[in-house]
Scaffold this active site. Structure first.
Site: not given
Length: 272
Positions: A252, A223, A95
């Protein structure tokens, strides 16, 4: 373990396990070193040294008033590598951690780095601009920040419900969802606001084009936090020589739901 950054004297925490070729794990925003519990033992048991950093405002690190821009957090990563005098490192970023790795390479070069892996990374550039027409309107950032300011636990709870893309058949226990929620809740509220703001405005397009070390890009097509059409697929377009792997129905939190596949892909990448 702890060290102090040379930029502003912030004390940062890190964990260091095993011996062998070095992997440095860079966590996503709001998460800390504990997020890598399904990766670190796997790689230590296979002969790797695994190091994970708590970003400022996260985990056991200090909560300073500033330094939550991506340039500074990338410099914090550089300070860790210099503190431990690490070379031939594999950087693995999830991320926002992926954005920090890209910025680290742009600011500090590749002399200490052997390869990089971007896992559900928020790259290359989220913000809608004239030259980034597929980006996200800034009004959406402002609405998110408003919700965080109004009721941060409620906002985090809603995010955690979508984080693992359970609606696509990914099995995650209520306890795992709660664990992730509590990790995020433990992060400095100020850091959450500032990091979300910083990564939204962070343009890493040129940084990605400049990467010459081998790269792996892993992204889930479900995601919610980093929609694949804006992030993973565009990152792959900017890095045509990277190894791009798309996980169907992964969200995610694929480092949990798809840990076995992710670990196998990382191991193959490390040995290639």
């Amino acid at each position: 373990m702890f060290f102090t950054t040379p930029t502003d004297g912030t004390t940062l925490a890190y964990e260091d396990y095993g011996d062998g070729p070095v992997i440095v794990f860079v966590a996503g925003a709001m998460l800390n070193t504990d997020m890598w519990e399904y990766q670190i033992p796997f790689f230590v048991e296979r002969g790797y040294r695994c190091i994970a950093l708590d970003r400022r405002g996260h985990g056991r690190s200090d909560r300073p008033r500033g330094g939550y821009d991506i340039d500074t957090t990338a410099d914090d990563l550089a300070a860790l590598l210099e503190h431990l005098d690490l070379t031939e490192v594999t950087l693995v970023g999830h991320s926002t951690g992926g954005a920090e790795i890209a910025r680290y390479l742009a600011r500090h070069g590749e002399s200490r780095v052997a390869r990089v892996a971007f896992v559900a990374a928020i790259l290359p550039f989220l913000k809608l601009t004239d030259d980034n027409p597929v980006g996200v309107p800034e009004a959406m950032l402002e609405e998110m920040l408003r919700r965080i300011r109004a009721d941060r636990p409620k906002w985090l709870s809603r995010q955690s419900q979508l984080y693992f893309a359970e609606q696509f058949g990914n099995e995650v226990s209520p306890e795992m969802s709660d664990l992730t929620y509590r990790q995020c809740l433990s992060t400095s509220p100020w850091a959450i606001l500032k990091i979300q703001e910083a990564v939204f405005h962070c343009d890493n397009r040129e940084a990605l084009r400049g990467i010459t070390v081998p790269a792996l890009i892993v992204h889930g097509d479900a995601d919610f936090s980093a929609p694949i059409d804006i992030t993973g697929r565009r990152t792959a377009e900017l890095m045509p020589y990277a190894d791009y792997r798309e996980y169907p129905a992964a969200g995610h939190g694929l480092y949990v739901t798809h840990a076995e596949r992710l670990n196998a892909d990382l191991l193959e990448f490390l040995k290639a």
